[in-house]
Enzyme design. Structure first.
Site, PDB file in Angstrom:
ATOM      1  CE1 TYR A  69      -3.495  -3.302   0.928  1.00 10.06           C
ATOM      2  CE2 TYR A  69      -4.078  -0.958  -0.526  1.00 10.06           C
ATOM      3  CZ  TYR A  69      -4.634  -2.591  -0.005  1.00 10.06           C
ATOM      4  OH  TYR A  69      -5.263  -2.761  -0.746  1.00 10.06           O
ATOM      5  CG  ASP A 106      -8.018   7.672  -7.204  1.00 11.02           C
ATOM      6  OD1 ASP A 106      -7.454   6.589  -8.402  1.00 11.02           O
ATOM      7  OD2 ASP A 106      -8.600   8.142  -7.397  1.00 11.02           O
ATOM      8  CG  HIS A 121     -14.212  -0.783  -3.146  1.00 12.39           C
ATOM      9  ND1 HIS A 121     -13.866  -1.074  -4.109  1.00 12.39           N
ATOM     10  CD2 HIS A 121     -15.507  -1.368  -3.233  1.00 12.39           C
ATOM     11  CE1 HIS A 121     -14.519  -1.833  -5.064  1.00 12.39           C
ATOM     12  NE2 HIS A 121     -15.404  -2.256  -3.734  1.00 12.39           N
ATOM     13  CB  CYS A 129      -6.902   1.220  15.309  1.00 15.51           C
ATOM     14  SG  CYS A 129      -6.847  -0.341  16.307  1.00 15.51           S
ATOM     15  CB  CYS A 154      -3.143   1.187  17.232  1.00 19.22           C
ATOM     16  SG  CYS A 154      -4.647   2.461  17.876  1.00 19.22           S
ATOM     17  N   GLY A 194     -15.357   3.404 -16.674  1.00 19.05           N
ATOM     18  CA  GLY A 194     -13.405   2.566 -16.171  1.00 19.05           C
ATOM     19  C   GLY A 194     -13.473   1.297 -15.328  1.00 19.05           C
ATOM     20  CG  ASN A 220     -14.203  -0.733 -20.308  1.00 22.52           C
ATOM     21  OD1 ASN A 220     -12.754  -0.697 -21.231  1.00 22.52           O
ATOM     22  ND2 ASN A 220     -13.857  -0.813 -18.874  1.00 22.52           N
TER      23      ASN A 220
HETATM   24  C1  BV8 Z   1     -18.146  -7.651   0.391  1.00 19.34           C
HETATM   25  C2  BV8 Z   1      -9.977  -1.556  -2.475  1.00 19.34           C
HETATM   26  C3  BV8 Z   1     -19.492  -9.388   1.433  1.00 19.34           C
HETATM   27  C4  BV8 Z   1      -8.317  -2.283  -1.970  1.00 19.34           C
HETATM   28  C5  BV8 Z   1     -11.521  -3.129  -3.765  1.00 19.34           C
HETATM   29  C6  BV8 Z   1     -21.147 -11.268  -5.019  1.00 19.34           C
HETATM   30  C7  BV8 Z   1     -21.303 -10.333  -3.825  1.00 19.34           C
HETATM   31  C8  BV8 Z   1     -20.485  -9.829  -2.806  1.00 19.34           C
HETATM   32  C9  BV8 Z   1     -19.288 -10.039  -3.079  1.00 19.34           C
HETATM   33  C10 BV8 Z   1     -19.305 -11.394  -3.879  1.00 19.34           C
HETATM   34  C11 BV8 Z   1     -20.072 -12.095  -4.776  1.00 19.34           C
HETATM   35  N1  BV8 Z   1     -18.571 -12.620  -5.369  1.00 19.34           N
HETATM   36  C12 BV8 Z   1     -17.908 -12.127  -5.209  1.00 19.34           C
HETATM   37  C13 BV8 Z   1     -17.147 -11.845  -4.120  1.00 19.34           C
HETATM   38  C14 BV8 Z   1     -16.714 -11.228  -3.614  1.00 19.34           C
HETATM   39  C15 BV8 Z   1     -15.527 -10.244  -3.526  1.00 19.34           C
HETATM   40  C16 BV8 Z   1     -15.515 -10.036  -4.843  1.00 19.34           C
HETATM   41  O1  BV8 Z   1     -16.563  -8.957  -6.247  1.00 19.34           O
HETATM   42  N2  BV8 Z   1     -14.391 -10.500  -5.436  1.00 19.34           N
HETATM   43  C17 BV8 Z   1     -14.605 -10.859  -7.092  1.00 19.34           C
HETATM   44  C18 BV8 Z   1     -13.336 -10.673  -7.823  1.00 19.34           C
HETATM   45  C19 BV8 Z   1     -15.322 -12.006  -7.825  1.00 19.34           C
HETATM   46  N3  BV8 Z   1     -16.213  -9.107  -3.295  1.00 19.34           N
HETATM   47  C20 BV8 Z   1     -15.712  -8.588  -1.788  1.00 19.34           C
HETATM   48  O2  BV8 Z   1     -15.182  -9.494  -1.005  1.00 19.34           O
HETATM   49  C21 BV8 Z   1     -16.498  -7.184  -1.812  1.00 19.34           C
HETATM   50  N4  BV8 Z   1     -16.746  -7.697  -0.239  1.00 19.34           N
HETATM   51  O3  BV8 Z   1     -18.874  -8.044  -0.631  1.00 19.34           O
HETATM   52  O4  BV8 Z   1     -18.363  -8.449   1.340  1.00 19.34           O
HETATM   53  C22 BV8 Z   1     -19.167 -10.477   1.120  1.00 19.34           C
HETATM   54  C23 BV8 Z   1     -17.739 -11.189   1.289  1.00 19.34           C
HETATM   55  C24 BV8 Z   1     -17.356 -12.703   1.039  1.00 19.34           C
HETATM   56  C25 BV8 Z   1     -18.153 -12.932  -0.034  1.00 19.34           C
HETATM   57  C26 BV8 Z   1     -19.252 -12.788  -0.372  1.00 19.34           C
HETATM   58  C27 BV8 Z   1     -19.932 -11.545   0.307  1.00 19.34           C
HETATM   59  C28 BV8 Z   1     -15.552  -6.258  -1.565  1.00 19.34           C
HETATM   60  C29 BV8 Z   1     -14.267  -5.815  -2.833  1.00 19.34           C
HETATM   61  C30 BV8 Z   1     -13.686  -4.825  -2.459  1.00 19.34           C
HETATM   62  C31 BV8 Z   1     -12.493  -5.179  -2.574  1.00 19.34           C
HETATM   63  N5  BV8 Z   1     -11.393  -4.010  -2.876  1.00 19.34           N
HETATM   64  N6  BV8 Z   1     -10.173  -2.009  -3.870  1.00 19.34           N
HETATM   65  C32 BV8 Z   1      -7.491  -2.050  -2.996  1.00 19.34           C
HETATM   66  O5  BV8 Z   1      -7.308  -1.535  -4.261  1.00 19.34           O
HETATM   67  O6  BV8 Z   1      -6.104  -2.641  -2.607  1.00 19.34           O
HETATM   68  S1  BV8 Z   1     -11.385  -3.545  -4.888  1.00 19.34           S
HETATM   69  C33 BV8 Z   1     -10.688  -3.450  -6.067  1.00 19.34           C
HETATM   70  O7  BV8 Z   1     -10.849  -4.087  -7.586  1.00 19.34           O
HETATM   71  C34 BV8 Z   1     -10.791  -1.553  -6.403  1.00 19.34           C
HETATM   72  O8  BV8 Z   1     -11.254  -0.902  -5.749  1.00 19.34           O
HETATM   73  C35 BV8 Z   1     -11.106  -1.552  -8.036  1.00 19.34           C
HETATM   74  O9  BV8 Z   1     -11.611  -0.255  -8.525  1.00 19.34           O
HETATM   75  C36 BV8 Z   1     -11.853  -2.472  -7.946  1.00 19.34           C
HETATM   76  C37 BV8 Z   1     -13.081  -3.070  -9.225  1.00 19.34           C
HETATM   77  O10 BV8 Z   1     -11.466  -3.505 -10.253  1.00 19.34           O
HETATM   78  P1  BV8 Z   1     -12.018  -1.780 -11.542  1.00 19.34           P
HETATM   79  O11 BV8 Z   1     -11.874  -0.408 -10.769  1.00 19.34           O
HETATM   80  O12 BV8 Z   1     -12.952  -2.485 -12.463  1.00 19.34           O
HETATM   81  O13 BV8 Z   1     -10.529  -1.836 -11.654  1.00 19.34           O
HETATM   82  P2  BV8 Z   1     -10.099  -2.981 -12.865  1.00 19.34           P
HETATM   83  O14 BV8 Z   1      -8.565  -2.952 -13.316  1.00 19.34           O
HETATM   84  O15 BV8 Z   1     -10.512  -5.129 -13.350  1.00 19.34           O
HETATM   85  O16 BV8 Z   1     -11.063  -2.653 -14.654  1.00 19.34           O
HETATM   86  C38 BV8 Z   1     -10.369  -1.524 -15.030  1.00 19.34           C
HETATM   87  C39 BV8 Z   1     -11.083  -1.396 -16.160  1.00 19.34           C
HETATM   88  O17 BV8 Z   1     -10.793   0.048 -16.792  1.00 19.34           O
HETATM   89  C40 BV8 Z   1     -10.675  -2.017 -17.487  1.00 19.34           C
HETATM   90  O18 BV8 Z   1     -12.458  -2.818 -17.759  1.00 19.34           O
HETATM   91  C41 BV8 Z   1     -10.274  -1.368 -18.420  1.00 19.34           C
HETATM   92  O19 BV8 Z   1     -10.431  -2.176 -19.837  1.00 19.34           O
HETATM   93  C42 BV8 Z   1     -10.869  -0.378 -18.276  1.00 19.34           C
HETATM   94  N7  BV8 Z   1      -9.674   0.955 -18.970  1.00 19.34           N
HETATM   95  C43 BV8 Z   1      -8.755   1.246 -18.896  1.00 19.34           C
HETATM   96  N8  BV8 Z   1      -7.903   2.133 -19.315  1.00 19.34           N
HETATM   97  C44 BV8 Z   1      -9.282   2.781 -19.564  1.00 19.34           C
HETATM   98  C45 BV8 Z   1     -10.273   2.264 -19.136  1.00 19.34           C
HETATM   99  N9  BV8 Z   1     -11.656   2.967 -18.538  1.00 19.34           N
HETATM  100  C46 BV8 Z   1     -11.299   3.862 -19.759  1.00 19.34           C
HETATM  101  N10 BV8 Z   1     -10.530   4.622 -19.870  1.00 19.34           N
HETATM  102  C47 BV8 Z   1      -9.396   4.488 -19.712  1.00 19.34           C
HETATM  103  N11 BV8 Z   1      -8.270   5.025 -20.261  1.00 19.34           N
END
Ligand code: BV8
Length: 258
Positions: A69, A106, A121, A129, A154, A194, A220
């Site tokens: 981080y 950010d 997020h 803490c 902390c 995005g 996108n």
């Molecule tokens: C939760 C902070 C209860 C940390 C992040 C169904 C329901 C609920 C949960 C789940 C579910 N299925 C699975 C889950 C579990 C999990 C999940 O989603 N897993 C995924 C991988 C399948 N979800 C969770 O755990 C969430 N918690 O729901 O709690 C729960 C818990 C467990 C089980 C069930 C329920 C918490 C999720 C939060 C995680 N934290 N960030 C950190 O950043 O270090 S998420 C992280 O991914 C970032 O915040 C990021 O923003 C986010 C999403 O990714 P994107 O923003 O879409 O980024 P990505 O790189 O993927 O895509 C970028 C896009 O931009 C691309 O399409 C690209 O083409 C495009 N692009 C590129 N250049 C450009 C552009 N677009 C426009 N212009 C450009 N120039």
């Protein structure tokens, strides 16, 4: 994408009473911040963010996760809002009702002068803490931290300090999620910018809006999980296309003047 698509997007946003925007890491890509699924360079390329952004990873190796981080903070600190961030703030000025719902940690939307922002997020610039010993969240100013030890401890309970972001497996801030769902259920237009539409529950907000009758516009360069839901799909970088939409909205404004 055709010029008609661009014109349609501008007209939808110009006429809408309630505009919801969902942004992901792609909106910050043109500010030099790697998207979440881009392999970040060098040292960190071998680590999968999905495996570092979890409470288990932090408990297993607190220094590794804290240093990751800190590395991402060094990338984000000098980053400037790009023309896409600025255009979203201009759309906010035009819309009678507006929410910018972001997955990003950010603060480039704030620095582009967006105001009605919902952070799903968390924010990488904030620390808390790990045990939330004074209540959820127990935020701690960076100035109060002894950064010689990583992670720092902390000042209240002596436990570890962590970034104030939502990790995989952790629930989102309930007030932020509720506000986002409520607004997406009643918006006229949803602009999805995005994001790959992979991470839940943020990704489901576009279908919440669509099912409630909103028009969905996606910006996108790639096709994503959202694309089947999009009424308008603009396959271009947001920093290029959003300013074009704003200038078309400004033309509509001028031609609508008596
Ligand atoms: C939760 C902070 C209860 C940390 C992040 C169904 C329901 C609920 C949960 C789940 C579910 N299925 C699975 C889950 C579990 C999990 C999940 O989603 N897993 C995924 C991988 C399948 N979800 C969770 O755990 C969430 N918690 O729901 O709690 C729960 C818990 C467990 C089980 C069930 C329920 C918490 C999720 C939060 C995680 N934290 N960030 C950190 O950043 O270090 S998420 C992280 O991914 C970032 O915040 C990021 O923003 C986010 C999403 O990714 P994107 O923003 O879409 O980024 P990505 O790189 O993927 O895509 C970028 C896009 O931009 C691309 O399409 C690209 O083409 C495009 N692009 C590129 N250049 C450009 C552009 N677009 C426009 N212009 C450009 N120039």
């Amino acid at each position: 994408m055709t010029s008609e698509d661009l014109q349609t997007a501008a007209e939808l946003l110009y006429q809408a009473q309630r505009v919801a925007v969902l942004t992901g890491a792609g909106v910050s890509e043109e500010s030099g911040i790697p998207t979440f699924r881009d392999a970040v360079d060098g040292l960190w390329a071998k680590y999968d963010p999905m495996h570092l952004a979890t409470p288990q990873a932090f408990q297993r190796d607190p220094k590794l996760v804290w240093d990751w981080y800190e590395y991402r903070r060094t990338l984000m600190r000098p980053a400037q809002p790009n023309n896409g961030h600025i255009a979203l703030a201009q759309i906010e000025q035009h819309a009678p009702e507006f929410r910018l719902i972001t997955q990003n940690i950010d603060e480039l939307h704030e620095r582009a002068r967006s105001r009605k922002i919902v952070h799903l997020h968390g924010k990488i610039a904030e620390n808390k803490c790990f045990a939330n010993c004074q209540g959820t969240p127990t935020l701690i100013d960076r100035e109060a931290l002894d950064l010689l030890g990583t992670p720092p401890h902390c000042p209240h309970c002596g436990g570890y300090v962590r970034p104030n972001v939502v990790w995989f497996g952790e629930t989102l801030p309930q007030d932020a999620l509720a506000q986002a769902v409520d607004f997406c259920q009643t918006c006229d237009v949803m602009l999805v910018v995005g994001t790959s539409g992979v991470v839940q529950p943020a990704a489901s907000l576009s279908t919440v809006a669509k099912r409630a009758g909103a028009k969905v516009i996606e910006i996108n360069p790639d096709i994503t999980a959202f694309s089947p839901w999009a009424d308008v799909k603009l396959l271009h970088p947001s920093g290029i296309i959003l300013p074009k939409i704003v200038s078309l909205m400004q033309q509509l404004e001028r031609t609508s003047q008596p």
